[in-house]
Design an enzyme around this catalytic site. Structure first.
Site, short mmCIF file in Angstrom:
data_model
loop_
_atom_site.label_atom_id
_atom_site.label_comp_id
_atom_site.label_asym_id
_atom_site.label_seq_id
_atom_site.Cartn_x
_atom_site.Cartn_y
_atom_site.Cartn_z
CG ASN A 7 -1.73 1.15 1.26
OD1 ASN A 7 -1.74 1.93 0.47
ND2 ASN A 7 -2.65 1.12 2.44
CE LYS A 14 -0.37 2.60 6.20
NZ LYS A 14 -1.77 2.93 6.13
NE ARG A 91 -6.27 1.14 0.05
CZ ARG A 91 -6.62 1.91 1.08
NH1 ARG A 91 -5.47 2.25 2.02
NH2 ARG A 91 -7.82 2.72 1.25
CG HIS A 180 -13.22 3.21 3.04
ND1 HIS A 180 -13.79 4.16 3.56
CD2 HIS A 180 -11.72 3.40 3.33
CE1 HIS A 180 -12.83 4.96 4.05
NE2 HIS A 180 -11.71 4.45 4.17
CG HIS A 208 -14.28 1.65 6.80
ND1 HIS A 208 -13.68 0.62 6.54
CD2 HIS A 208 -13.47 2.68 6.88
CE1 HIS A 208 -12.25 0.62 6.58
NE2 HIS A 208 -12.02 2.05 6.92
CG ASN A 211 -7.68 9.04 10.20
OD1 ASN A 211 -8.20 10.01 10.93
ND2 ASN A 211 -6.50 9.57 9.46
NE ARG A 241 -9.87 12.31 3.44
CZ ARG A 241 -9.75 11.04 3.42
NH1 ARG A 241 -10.81 10.15 3.72
NH2 ARG A 241 -8.64 10.30 3.12
CG PHE A 284 -13.27 8.49 17.79
CD1 PHE A 284 -14.03 9.26 17.04
CD2 PHE A 284 -14.07 7.75 18.80
CE1 PHE A 284 -15.66 9.63 17.05
CE2 PHE A 284 -15.53 8.01 18.86
CZ PHE A 284 -16.11 8.83 18.10
NE ARG A 285 -6.80 5.39 19.97
CZ ARG A 285 -5.71 4.45 19.16
NH1 ARG A 285 -5.52 3.55 19.58
NH2 ARG A 285 -5.14 5.20 18.21
N GLY A 331 -11.16 1.12 12.63
CA GLY A 331 -10.87 1.51 14.22
C GLY A 331 -11.87 2.05 15.07
CG ASN A 335 -11.26 -1.03 18.45
OD1 ASN A 335 -10.95 -2.12 19.03
ND2 ASN A 335 -10.45 -0.52 17.40
#
Ligand code: AMP
Length: 397
Positions: A7, A14, A91, A180, A208, A211, A241, A284-285, A331, A335
């Site tokens: 990717n 990655k 990807r 996605h 989905h 991030n 975004r 988000f955390r 993510g 979670n």
């Protein structure tokens, strides 16, 4: 077969090496700051330690070379030689209208990906560099392109056309594409499997929420609508975004702030969403932590986030004439029980009930609705790399 999944971004790469038989990740890692001072490679063999090293990587070819060195290294490697890599799966972000599925890469495919670069100027050129670098180092290994947009190519015209002069679609292919796709496909398939049903018999909404975030309507096995558009900027509120906007805002802000249109769009892409709305972070955390600390604005942002997802679920229920399954993934979706609970409130009108106890699940496959809920609500972790590896094997074996 061992499949290398790549990717590639403009300054990053990655990778995962996956054994296609066991579907086990043998090793994974990330090259960062390629072409920039302070290049780093992080490599982790399965069950082994994650190790980051600062090594100059002037270009992506050098990065691929270093990846292969790590994979075949005596200590941290997982294969004896390059020959063990049976295929490479890449990807690719934008396949335009040219690709409704994955394809084996040849010169024609490369040209078609190049032609789509106009639609994804930040992503497709980087993806092409990744392919080029891998081909230089592994000239005889078959390679497959897996597109983020392909799964959504089944969207009907009524869903993908914008209310713009039709000539812009004809001249420039300005339309909604969605992204996605690999995840929406993987997750909707897996949800049906878990339920012991055929995806062709189900109307599924996939949320989905990572991030980047998007919702899709998967009707009887095909994507019929999704929240991202020409680019990944449309739709949900995301990490950085903005998601849906009145397009007049671009001109308005350009004038007020003395910016160009592309500078405003850059703000919409990189400085908006959870980050811009809270002024704290895109993560988000961090938003959850701020809520716990009593930050009122953080609470409003969470509510706006959930409200937007809830609105899309309502819209897609109407689009499909009903819904059988709603799935949370990525993510945040996998979670966070709190946000799933908040979104659940917007589904109650459908006779949907989330079970508080079952909703405590994190990062695992689960049904989180009550037994008497009219719609099944699930958590299904996504795995885009595995989906790419499966596609690569399907087309090359
Ligand atoms: P992804 O793009 O799928 O990797 O998702 C990244 C997002 O998931 C970030 O906003 C993270 O803060 C969020 N995330 C990851 N783990 C958790 C968690 N345990 N609770 C809430 N959000 C999480």
């Amino acid at each position: 077969m061992k499949v290398l999944v790549i990717n590639c971004g403009s300054s990053s790469l990655k990778y995962q090496l996956i054994d296609s038989k066991t579907e086990e990740v043998l090793a994974k890692g990330l090259c960062e700051r390629i072409g920039i001072d302070g290049s780093m490679i992080t490599h982790q063999p399965a069950g082994g330690e994650k190790k980051t090293e600062e090594i100059p990587m002037p270009d992506h070819t050098e990065a691929v070379k270093l990846v292969i060195e790590r994979l075949t290294d005596e200590k941290v490697g997982v294969i004896a030689s390059l020959d063990e890599i049976g295929a490479v799966g890449h990807r690719i972000v934008h396949g335009g209208e040219s690709f409704a599925g994955s394809v084996v890469i040849d010169e024609n495919v490369l040209n078609a990906i190049k032609e789509c670069s106009d639609l994804a100027p930040l992503h497709n050129p980087a993806n092409l560099i990744g392919i080029d670098s891998c081909r230089k180092i592994m000239p005889n290994v078959p390679m497959v392109a897996v597109f983020d947009t392909a799964f959504h190519q089944t969207m009907p015209k009524k869903a993908y056309l914008y209310g713009l002069p039709y000539e812009y679609y004809e001249k420039y292919k300005v339309r909604r594409y969605g992204f996605h796709g690999t995840s929406h496909d993987f997750v909707s398939k897996r949800a049906a499997e878990i339920l012991g049903k055929d995806r062709k018999d189900l109307r599924i909404i996939v949320c989905h929420m990572g991030n980047g975030a998007s919702v899709s309507a998967v009707k009887y096995g095909e994507s019929v609508d999704t929240s991202m558009g020409l680019t990944p900027l449309e739709g949900l509120i995301m990490g950085t975004r903005s998601g849906d906007l009145d397009p007049a805002i671009i001109g308005f802000l350009a004038e007020k702030e003395n910016l160009t249109a592309s500078e405003v769009i850059d703000i919409c892409n990189k400085k908006s969403g959870i980050y811009g709305m809270t002024g704290i972070s895109s993560d988000f955390r961090d938003l959850l932590k701020a809520i716990q600390e009593g930050n009122e604005q953080a609470k409003v942002v969470r509510d706006a986030y959930a409200y937007r997802v809830g609105k899309y679920i309502g819209a897609y229920t109407a689009a499909m004439g009903g819904v059988d399954v709603i799935v949370f993934t990525a993510g945040i979706g996998e979670n966070n029980s709190m946000i799933r609970g908040c979104i659940g409130e917007y589904m109650e009108f459908l006779g949907t009930k989330i079970d508080e106890e079952k909703n405590k699940v994190a990062g695992e496959e689960a049904i989180i609705s009550t037994d008497d809920s009219k719609v099944t609500v699930m958590v299904v972790p996504t795995n885009e790399e595995l989906a790419i590896a499966r596609e690569t094997v399907r087309l090359t074996e």
